[in-house]
Design an enzyme around this catalytic site. Structure first.
Site, PDB file in Angstrom:
ATOM      1  N   CYS A   1      24.503  27.230  12.684  1.00 28.70           N
ATOM      2  CA  CYS A   1      24.669  26.747  11.303  1.00 28.70           C
ATOM      3  C   CYS A   1      25.573  27.641  10.455  1.00 28.70           C
ATOM      4  O   CYS A   1      25.995  27.224   9.379  1.00 28.70           O
ATOM      5  CB  CYS A   1      23.315  26.506  10.639  1.00 28.70           C
ATOM      6  SG  CYS A   1      22.340  27.973  10.295  1.00 28.70           S
TER       7      CYS A   1
ATOM      8  N   CYS B   1       4.244  19.332  29.935  1.00 31.89           N
ATOM      9  CA  CYS B   1       3.311  18.203  29.995  1.00 31.89           C
ATOM     10  C   CYS B   1       2.864  17.963  31.417  1.00 31.89           C
ATOM     11  O   CYS B   1       1.785  17.424  31.663  1.00 31.89           O
ATOM     12  CB  CYS B   1       3.979  16.933  29.503  1.00 31.89           C
ATOM     13  SG  CYS B   1       4.679  17.087  27.887  1.00 31.89           S
TER      14      CYS B   1
ATOM     15  N   PHE C   1      14.462  21.536  25.728  1.00 28.81           N
ATOM     16  CA  PHE C   1      15.135  22.276  24.663  1.00 28.81           C
ATOM     17  C   PHE C   1      16.652  22.206  24.765  1.00 28.81           C
ATOM     18  O   PHE C   1      17.351  22.385  23.774  1.00 28.81           O
ATOM     19  CB  PHE C   1      14.600  23.709  24.589  1.00 28.81           C
ATOM     20  CG  PHE C   1      15.281  24.693  25.454  1.00 28.81           C
ATOM     21  CD1 PHE C   1      16.193  25.593  24.915  1.00 28.81           C
ATOM     22  CD2 PHE C   1      15.013  24.743  26.812  1.00 28.81           C
ATOM     23  CE1 PHE C   1      16.822  26.516  25.726  1.00 28.81           C
ATOM     24  CE2 PHE C   1      15.639  25.670  27.617  1.00 28.81           C
ATOM     25  CZ  PHE C   1      16.550  26.555  27.071  1.00 28.81           C
TER      26      PHE C   1
ATOM     27  N   ARG D   1       0.823  -1.218   0.000  1.00 33.64           N
ATOM     28  CA  ARG D   1       0.000   0.000   0.000  1.00 33.64           C
ATOM     29  C   ARG D   1       0.857   1.270   0.000  1.00 33.64           C
ATOM     30  O   ARG D   1       0.414   2.330  -0.416  1.00 33.64           O
ATOM     31  CB  ARG D   1      -0.932   0.012   1.220  1.00 33.64           C
ATOM     32  CG  ARG D   1      -1.881  -1.149   1.276  1.00 33.64           C
ATOM     33  CD  ARG D   1      -2.670  -1.335  -0.025  1.00 33.64           C
ATOM     34  NE  ARG D   1      -3.680  -2.373   0.099  1.00 33.64           N
ATOM     35  CZ  ARG D   1      -3.484  -3.679  -0.115  1.00 33.64           C
ATOM     36  NH1 ARG D   1      -2.285  -4.115  -0.490  1.00 33.64           N
ATOM     37  NH2 ARG D   1      -4.461  -4.547   0.044  1.00 33.64           N
TER      38      ARG D   1
ATOM     39  N   VAL E   1      21.252  11.190  26.462  1.00 39.93           N
ATOM     40  CA  VAL E   1      22.079  11.818  25.433  1.00 39.93           C
ATOM     41  C   VAL E   1      22.595  13.163  25.963  1.00 39.93           C
ATOM     42  O   VAL E   1      21.823  14.031  26.352  1.00 39.93           O
ATOM     43  CB  VAL E   1      21.280  12.019  24.129  1.00 39.93           C
ATOM     44  CG1 VAL E   1      22.088  12.808  23.119  1.00 39.93           C
ATOM     45  CG2 VAL E   1      20.885  10.672  23.543  1.00 39.93           C
TER      46      VAL E   1
HETATM   47 ZN    ZN Z   1      21.033  28.356  12.137  1.00 43.72          ZN
END
Ligand code: ZN
Length: 353
Positions: free
Chosen positions: A259, A199, A131, A11, A109
């Site tokens: 980044c 939560c 976060f 499917r 982690v």
């Molecule tokens: Zn960035």
């Protein structure tokens, strides 16, 4: 593709954007999911059923009765046995699809082990609840040059965004450039961390996690079958109660810390993770690199503590009003306090220094 696989995934193969070639790519692919809560379980279920070749799921916690309302891989017996989520999830996922190589890892982690746990996977998926870890995933993904998919959910509302290093905006572009710190569950962006809905303060609907994890799983499949050109860079939010849906393009920050400037503050450990866990009345103590004999420890402390239980993965006991859960790697979760000094002193008294 062999006839059994063709039948099993028929499917999905019929869906034109995937086809037999896409399915073969999925079968040859792998993903790592960090966090095995409402998002992580739903995501793992979808991807294992879809036939990703290999799935690693990493989680630091154990199953509790309050998880069962939304964490779809777990059963009452898992909570009764207080199984680590990664162990319970691995068992269930193997039963769902024996053709997928599933590996559950019980670990927290952190900047110290993130690269080791996440390296070698072409896609990293966020099932975390805080976060700090998400910014760590963002750092690792950019450093390793692999895409990752952010997701967060609280109450009836959730968000997700696909980050492709060098192509789309990253989580730091989205959240750090505006100067608006993100909430503890990574959902809202107006209030400082800790002053946020989580939560554990406003609850969370399984339905909200279901929607967000489904959007996340679809984005993952899109990347894994090589349809990346249309993926990423949009912050998608959905509220299952109001029905409000938004999809907003996030601009790359030309001076982004992560980044663009490659300042991996979270990966380098400059920003130490909080010891206090997601909104819960709990503190986690990290004691890496020490191996504990849980059975021997249980026997040693039994005369001085209450309700000692050991299940091969963890040792749990009560020192009213606290409850301590100790893992074989020396990590411990102390429930009943948010005070790290109280937690450290309990740890020193019962586990040792
Ligand atoms: Zn960035």
């Amino acid at each position: 593709m062999d006839p059994k696989s063709y039948e099993r995934y028929s499917r999905q193969i019929l869906f034109g954007e995937i086809g037999e070639a896409g399915q073969q790519r999925l079968l040859d692919s792998s993903v790592v999911i960090v966090g095995c809560g409402a998002l992580g379980t739903a995501l793992a279920n979808l991807l294992v059923r879809a036939g990703v070749g290999k799935l690693r799921i990493v989680d630091r916690d154990f199953v509790e009765p309050s998880n069962l309302q939304r964490q779809t891989l777990f059963e009452e017996s898992d909570a009764q046995e207080a199984l680590p989520k990664a162990v319970a999830a691995e068992r269930r996922l193997r039963a769902i699809n024996s053709g997928v190589s599933v590996e559950g890892i019980v670990a927290d982690v952190s900047s110290k082990n993130a690269e080791e746990l996440l390296r070698g996977f072409p896609l990293i998926l966020d099932g975390t609840d805080n976060f700090e870890t998400r910014f760590l995933l963002n750092d690792v993904a950019i450093h390793l040059n692999v895409p990752w998919i952010y997701a967060a959910v609280v109450a009836s509302y959730g968000v997700t965004m696909t980050v492709r290093p060098g192509v789309t905006a990253c989580l730091a572009c989205a959240l750090e450039s505006s100067g608006a710190p993100e909430g503890e569950n990574g959902v809202s962006s107006a209030a400082p961390p800790g002053a946020e809905d989580t939560c554990d303060t406003v609850g969370v609907l399984g339905a909200a996690a279901g929607v967000i994890s489904s959007i996340q799983a679809a984005a993952a499949i899109k990347l894994l079958v090589g349809k990346a050109e249309s993926a990423g860079g949009r912050l998608i939010s959905f509220d299952v109660w109001s029905g409000r849906f938004q999809s907003v393009r996030v601009a790359k920050n030309p001076d982004c810390r992560a980044c663009v400037r490659h300042e991996f503050r979270y990966l380098e450990g400059d920003a130490q993770p909080h010891l206090t866990m997601c909104g819960r009345d709990s503190v986690q103590i990290h004691e890496r690199g020490r191996q504990l004999d849980l059975a021997a420890l249980g026997r040693r402390i039994a005369p001085t503590v209450a309700e000692v239980r050991e299940n091969g993965f963890l040792l749990r006991f009560r020192v009213p009003p606290y409850e301590m859960t100790v893992f074989a790697d020396g990590r411990a979760i102390i429930k009943g306090t948010r005070d790290t000094s109280v937690a450290r002193s309990l740890y020193a008294r019962y586990i040792g220094t």
